[in-house]
Design an enzyme around this catalytic site. Structure first.
Site, PDB file in Angstrom:
ATOM      1  N   ASP A  84       0.849  -1.056   0.150  1.00  0.00           N
ATOM      2  CA  ASP A  84      -0.106   0.041  -0.052  1.00  0.00           C
ATOM      3  C   ASP A  84       1.079   1.161  -0.274  1.00  0.00           C
ATOM      4  OD1 ASP A  84      -1.755   2.086   0.714  1.00  0.00           O
ATOM      5  OD2 ASP A  84      -2.492   1.112   2.123  1.00  0.00           O
ATOM      6  N   THR A 104      -4.618  14.233 -13.669  1.00  0.00           N
ATOM      7  CA  THR A 104      -5.827  14.281 -14.391  1.00  0.00           C
ATOM      8  C   THR A 104      -6.004  15.598 -14.870  1.00  0.00           C
ATOM      9  OG1 THR A 104      -7.992  13.695 -14.468  1.00  0.00           O
ATOM     10  CG2 THR A 104      -7.122  14.036 -12.366  1.00  0.00           C
ATOM     11  N   ASP A 105      -7.039  15.602 -15.794  1.00  0.00           N
ATOM     12  CA  ASP A 105      -7.456  17.121 -16.271  1.00  0.00           C
ATOM     13  C   ASP A 105      -8.643  17.395 -15.288  1.00  0.00           C
ATOM     14  OD1 ASP A 105      -9.573  15.288 -17.146  1.00  0.00           O
ATOM     15  OD2 ASP A 105      -9.464  16.061 -19.197  1.00  0.00           O
ATOM     16  N   GLU A 106      -9.184  16.626 -14.412  1.00  0.00           N
ATOM     17  CA  GLU A 106     -10.229  16.840 -13.379  1.00  0.00           C
ATOM     18  C   GLU A 106      -9.774  17.782 -12.526  1.00  0.00           C
ATOM     19  OE1 GLU A 106     -12.919  13.860 -12.247  1.00  0.00           O
ATOM     20  OE2 GLU A 106     -12.712  12.701 -13.890  1.00  0.00           O
ATOM     21  N   TYR A 117     -12.946  12.762  -5.652  1.00  0.00           N
ATOM     22  CA  TYR A 117     -11.656  12.257  -6.505  1.00  0.00           C
ATOM     23  C   TYR A 117     -10.894  13.421  -6.915  1.00  0.00           C
ATOM     24  CZ  TYR A 117      -9.270  10.656 -10.664  1.00  0.00           C
ATOM     25  OH  TYR A 117      -8.391  10.673 -11.397  1.00  0.00           O
ATOM     26  N   LYS A 155      -7.040  14.310  -5.965  1.00  0.00           N
ATOM     27  CA  LYS A 155      -5.845  14.405  -7.078  1.00  0.00           C
ATOM     28  C   LYS A 155      -5.105  15.800  -6.992  1.00  0.00           C
ATOM     29  CE  LYS A 155      -4.638  11.724  -9.667  1.00  0.00           C
ATOM     30  NZ  LYS A 155      -3.782  10.606  -9.386  1.00  0.00           N
TER      31      LYS A 155
HETATM   32  P1  NAD Z   1      -7.065   2.040 -12.096  1.00  0.00           P
HETATM   33  O1  NAD Z   1      -8.088   2.407 -10.911  1.00  0.00           O
HETATM   34  O2  NAD Z   1      -7.453   1.332 -12.937  1.00  0.00           O
HETATM   35  O3  NAD Z   1      -5.773   1.460 -11.417  1.00  0.00           O
HETATM   36  C1  NAD Z   1      -5.153   2.075  -9.846  1.00  0.00           C
HETATM   37  C2  NAD Z   1      -4.335   1.013  -9.636  1.00  0.00           C
HETATM   38  O4  NAD Z   1      -3.866   1.392  -8.303  1.00  0.00           O
HETATM   39  C3  NAD Z   1      -4.904  -0.393  -9.351  1.00  0.00           C
HETATM   40  O5  NAD Z   1      -4.178  -1.364  -9.669  1.00  0.00           O
HETATM   41  C4  NAD Z   1      -4.987  -0.693  -7.741  1.00  0.00           C
HETATM   42  O6  NAD Z   1      -4.367  -1.631  -7.045  1.00  0.00           O
HETATM   43  C5  NAD Z   1      -3.801   0.594  -7.358  1.00  0.00           C
HETATM   44  N1  NAD Z   1      -3.778   0.981  -6.091  1.00  0.00           N
HETATM   45  C6  NAD Z   1      -5.002   1.672  -5.382  1.00  0.00           C
HETATM   46  N2  NAD Z   1      -4.880   2.359  -4.162  1.00  0.00           N
HETATM   47  C7  NAD Z   1      -3.489   1.673  -3.976  1.00  0.00           C
HETATM   48  C8  NAD Z   1      -2.602   1.894  -2.744  1.00  0.00           C
HETATM   49  N3  NAD Z   1      -3.089   2.472  -1.550  1.00  0.00           N
HETATM   50  N4  NAD Z   1      -1.470   1.503  -2.720  1.00  0.00           N
HETATM   51  C9  NAD Z   1      -0.743   0.994  -4.005  1.00  0.00           C
HETATM   52  N5  NAD Z   1      -1.649   0.440  -4.931  1.00  0.00           N
HETATM   53  C10 NAD Z   1      -2.813   1.081  -4.969  1.00  0.00           C
HETATM   54  O7  NAD Z   1      -6.548   3.767 -12.370  1.00  0.00           O
HETATM   55  P2  NAD Z   1      -6.202   4.191 -13.824  1.00  0.00           P
HETATM   56  O8  NAD Z   1      -7.455   4.396 -14.551  1.00  0.00           O
HETATM   57  O9  NAD Z   1      -5.193   3.274 -14.386  1.00  0.00           O
HETATM   58  O10 NAD Z   1      -5.386   5.377 -13.502  1.00  0.00           O
HETATM   59  C11 NAD Z   1      -4.204   5.590 -12.993  1.00  0.00           C
HETATM   60  C12 NAD Z   1      -3.453   6.752 -12.655  1.00  0.00           C
HETATM   61  O11 NAD Z   1      -3.906   7.674 -13.658  1.00  0.00           O
HETATM   62  C13 NAD Z   1      -4.641   7.452 -11.395  1.00  0.00           C
HETATM   63  O12 NAD Z   1      -3.651   8.155 -10.514  1.00  0.00           O
HETATM   64  C14 NAD Z   1      -5.675   8.550 -12.306  1.00  0.00           C
HETATM   65  O13 NAD Z   1      -5.915   9.279 -11.265  1.00  0.00           O
HETATM   66  C15 NAD Z   1      -4.589   8.886 -13.374  1.00  0.00           C
HETATM   67  N6  NAD Z   1      -5.558   9.037 -14.398  1.00  0.00           N
HETATM   68  C16 NAD Z   1      -6.604   8.282 -14.884  1.00  0.00           C
HETATM   69  C17 NAD Z   1      -7.174   8.704 -16.310  1.00  0.00           C
HETATM   70  C18 NAD Z   1      -8.102   7.732 -16.902  1.00  0.00           C
HETATM   71  O14 NAD Z   1      -8.848   8.217 -17.873  1.00  0.00           O
HETATM   72  N7  NAD Z   1      -8.284   6.279 -16.547  1.00  0.00           N
HETATM   73  C19 NAD Z   1      -6.971   9.790 -16.886  1.00  0.00           C
HETATM   74  C20 NAD Z   1      -5.973  10.770 -16.316  1.00  0.00           C
HETATM   75  C21 NAD Z   1      -5.415  10.370 -15.112  1.00  0.00           C
HETATM   76  O1  DAU Z   2     -10.540  13.107 -17.277  1.00  0.00           O
HETATM   77  C1  DAU Z   2      -9.903  12.119 -16.511  1.00  0.00           C
HETATM   78  C2  DAU Z   2     -10.735  11.246 -15.740  1.00  0.00           C
HETATM   79  O2  DAU Z   2     -11.400  10.292 -16.762  1.00  0.00           O
HETATM   80  C3  DAU Z   2      -9.897  10.349 -14.733  1.00  0.00           C
HETATM   81  O3  DAU Z   2      -9.217  11.217 -13.802  1.00  0.00           O
HETATM   82  C4  DAU Z   2     -10.728   9.323 -13.900  1.00  0.00           C
HETATM   83  O4  DAU Z   2      -9.651   8.595 -13.398  1.00  0.00           O
HETATM   84  C5  DAU Z   2     -11.340   8.583 -14.956  1.00  0.00           C
HETATM   85  O5  DAU Z   2     -12.249   7.643 -14.152  1.00  0.00           O
HETATM   86  C6  DAU Z   2     -12.321   9.479 -15.941  1.00  0.00           C
HETATM   87  O6  DAU Z   2     -13.357  10.100 -15.098  1.00  0.00           O
HETATM   88  P1  DAU Z   2     -14.697  10.314 -15.803  1.00  0.00           P
HETATM   89  O7  DAU Z   2     -15.571  10.558 -14.641  1.00  0.00           O
HETATM   90  O8  DAU Z   2     -14.689  11.213 -16.828  1.00  0.00           O
HETATM   91  O9  DAU Z   2     -14.927   8.818 -16.451  1.00  0.00           O
HETATM   92  P2  DAU Z   2     -16.001   7.617 -16.412  1.00  0.00           P
HETATM   93  O10 DAU Z   2     -15.673   6.626 -17.084  1.00  0.00           O
HETATM   94  O11 DAU Z   2     -16.477   7.586 -14.875  1.00  0.00           O
HETATM   95  O12 DAU Z   2     -17.330   8.500 -16.932  1.00  0.00           O
HETATM   96  C7  DAU Z   2     -17.150   9.103 -18.396  1.00  0.00           C
HETATM   97  C8  DAU Z   2     -18.393   9.922 -18.545  1.00  0.00           C
HETATM   98  O13 DAU Z   2     -19.421   8.832 -18.758  1.00  0.00           O
HETATM   99  C9  DAU Z   2     -19.029  10.858 -17.535  1.00  0.00           C
HETATM  100  O14 DAU Z   2     -19.581  12.233 -18.061  1.00  0.00           O
HETATM  101  C10 DAU Z   2     -19.825  10.070 -16.725  1.00  0.00           C
HETATM  102  C11 DAU Z   2     -20.599   9.184 -17.814  1.00  0.00           C
HETATM  103  N1  DAU Z   2     -21.083   7.850 -17.299  1.00  0.00           N
HETATM  104  C12 DAU Z   2     -20.176   7.133 -16.816  1.00  0.00           C
HETATM  105  C13 DAU Z   2     -20.632   5.844 -16.298  1.00  0.00           C
HETATM  106  C14 DAU Z   2     -19.766   4.898 -15.588  1.00  0.00           C
HETATM  107  C15 DAU Z   2     -22.223   7.587 -17.725  1.00  0.00           C
HETATM  108  O15 DAU Z   2     -23.108   8.173 -18.467  1.00  0.00           O
HETATM  109  N2  DAU Z   2     -22.753   6.353 -17.348  1.00  0.00           N
HETATM  110  C16 DAU Z   2     -22.057   5.585 -16.841  1.00  0.00           C
HETATM  111  O16 DAU Z   2     -22.413   4.293 -16.521  1.00  0.00           O
END
Ligand code: NAD
Ligand code: DAU
Length: 339
Positions: free
Chosen positions: A59, A125-127, A153, A157
């Site tokens: 962790d 993240t862009d969020e 979230y 971040k």
């Molecule tokens: P994900 O949820 O798929 O994976 C997260 C990983 O982190 C998992 O393997 C989980 O087991 C591990 N983890 C969680 N808590 C932990 C802890 N306390 N110690 C060690 N490991 C831990 O996430 P993702 O979508 O691959 O995102 C990865 C990174 O990129 C995140 O920091 C997220 O904020 C960022 N990000 C994601 C997106 C997206 O669209 N998915 C976009 C921009 C940035």
């Molecule tokens: O922008 C980067 C972010 O993108 C990352 O930092 C986050 O980790 C990643 O989860 C993602 O966040 P979003 O909230 O944009 O992603 P999500 O896939 O949850 O949702 C995308 C869009 O779709 C959002 O407007 C919500 C909508 N949605 C999502 C789900 C899960 C639905 O309409 N129905 C759904 O069931």
């Protein structure tokens, strides 16, 4: 070169491990992951036990464990992907987001100070910039856009980003930060929009679109994100934030329709459900800085990337069917049953 990749059993982290093994076969990669519900060792099956790769379950918020790993492994570079990453779960239970995303980042930063690294890279993240209005398509997030968060979230971040900047300025830690838009591609946990819609459509289950589905996200193929981080590690400037995005803005409803069209499934599967609380309207990255400074541009067109992604879920049914047979069922029930 030894890189500690935290969160490498998740979606982007695992794709980054595959990318780095291909582009830099001489590097040693150590993956540290807690294996939460989102981490999956099956994803790393092709690299487990191979030379140059090691997996350690831990962790990032566990200081003793993290210091022990730094002492034993002495990484040159740390790339922190580990996070709680799903906005809906953060609305349901913010506490674990603060523990992992904020306190966990602090532990990693302290370990970097204690043991010394050439670079710590924070995957953000862009969020953190909040959202943009739908009626101002001329507006984009730049690296200078003030942080202005919406969900627990994104707040966690942003807090982590601020800690990184503070450690860079105060302790001169060699830190870079990247803020990327929505990723899609292989190995994404099926709670997120694209894989959830693919999995439901393949099971002929309703596709739950929040509200009208008019919210806009800027979609980037995961490999393009990984390539950008690789470049930042090689040539990025310490102390700098890099926005990563592909100018590929799409409404949710159009994404869902595209998936149905690719799978040959009817649009009658679309079900409009209650909107997400505090739902961000539009994200849009201005990627001109990373393009100008490092020459990065996305290589995958959405039309291609979404086809490959759907195909990956078709070819890897066991991977996601395993996931949705466990804890996911309870989650799905809690999140969608009364929506
Ligand atoms: P994900 O949820 O798929 O994976 C997260 C990983 O982190 C998992 O393997 C989980 O087991 C591990 N983890 C969680 N808590 C932990 C802890 N306390 N110690 C060690 N490991 C831990 O996430 P993702 O979508 O691959 O995102 C990865 C990174 O990129 C995140 O920091 C997220 O904020 C960022 N990000 C994601 C997106 C997206 O669209 N998915 C976009 C921009 C940035
Ligand atoms: O922008 C980067 C972010 O993108 C990352 O930092 C986050 O980790 C990643 O989860 C993602 O966040 P979003 O909230 O944009 O992603 P999500 O896939 O949850 O949702 C995308 C869009 O779709 C959002 O407007 C919500 C909508 N949605 C999502 C789900 C899960 C639905 O309409 N129905 C759904 O069931």
């Amino acid at each position: 070169m030894k890189i500690l990749v935290t969160g490498g059993a998740g979606f982007i982290g695992s794709n980054f491990i595959f990318h780095m093994r291909e582009k830099h076969p001489a590097y040693e990669l150590v993956c540290l992951d807690k294996l939460t519900y989102a981490g999956n060792l099956e994803t790393l099956g092709s690299v487990m036990g191979r030379p140059g790769f090691r997996f350690i379950r831990a962790d990032i918020a566990d200081r003793e464990a993290v210091y022990g790993i730094f002492a034993a492994e002495q990484p040159d570079v740390v790339v922190n992907f580990a996070a709680e990453s799903h906005v809906d779960r953060s609305i349901e239970n913010p506490a674990v987001f603060l523990e992992t995303n904020v306190m966990g980042t602090q532990v990693l930063l302290d370990a970097c100070r204690e043991y010394g690294v050439q670079r710590y890279h924070q995957v953000s993240t862009d969020e953190v910039y909040g959202d943009l209005p739908l009626d101002r398509p001329d507006l984009f997030f730049t690296e200078q856009t003030p942080l202005h968060t919406s969900s627990p979230y994104s707040a966690s971040k942003a807090a982590a980003d601020l800690l990184c900047s503070a450690y860079q300025r105060t302790y001169h830690l060699p830190i870079t930060i990247s803020r990327c838009s929505n990723n899609y591609g292989p190995c994404q946990f099926p709670e997120k929009l694209i894989p959830l819609m693919i999995a439901n459509a393949l099971s002929d289950k309703p596709l739950p679109v929040y509200g009208e589905g008019l919210n806009v996200r800027d979609w980037l193929y995961v490999e393009d994100h990984c390539a950008a981080i690789d470049l930042i590690l090689e040539r990025g400037q310490v102390g700098q934030v890099y926005n990563i995005g592909g100018h590929n803005e799409m409404k949710n409803i159009d994404i869902v329709r595209r998936i149905l069209a690719i799978l040959g499934k009817p649009e009658s599967l679309i079900t409009h459900v209650t909107d997400r609380k505090g739902h961000d309207m539009r994200y849009a990255i201005d990627p001109s800085f990373i393009h100008r400074e490092l020459g990065w541009l996305p290589e995958t067109r959405f039309e291609e990337g979404i086809q490959w992604t759907v195909q990956w879920y078709l070819d890897n049914r066991a991977w996601w069917e395993n996931i949705i047979s466990g804890e996911y069922q309870d989650y799905y029930e809690r999140m969608y049953a009364n929506r």
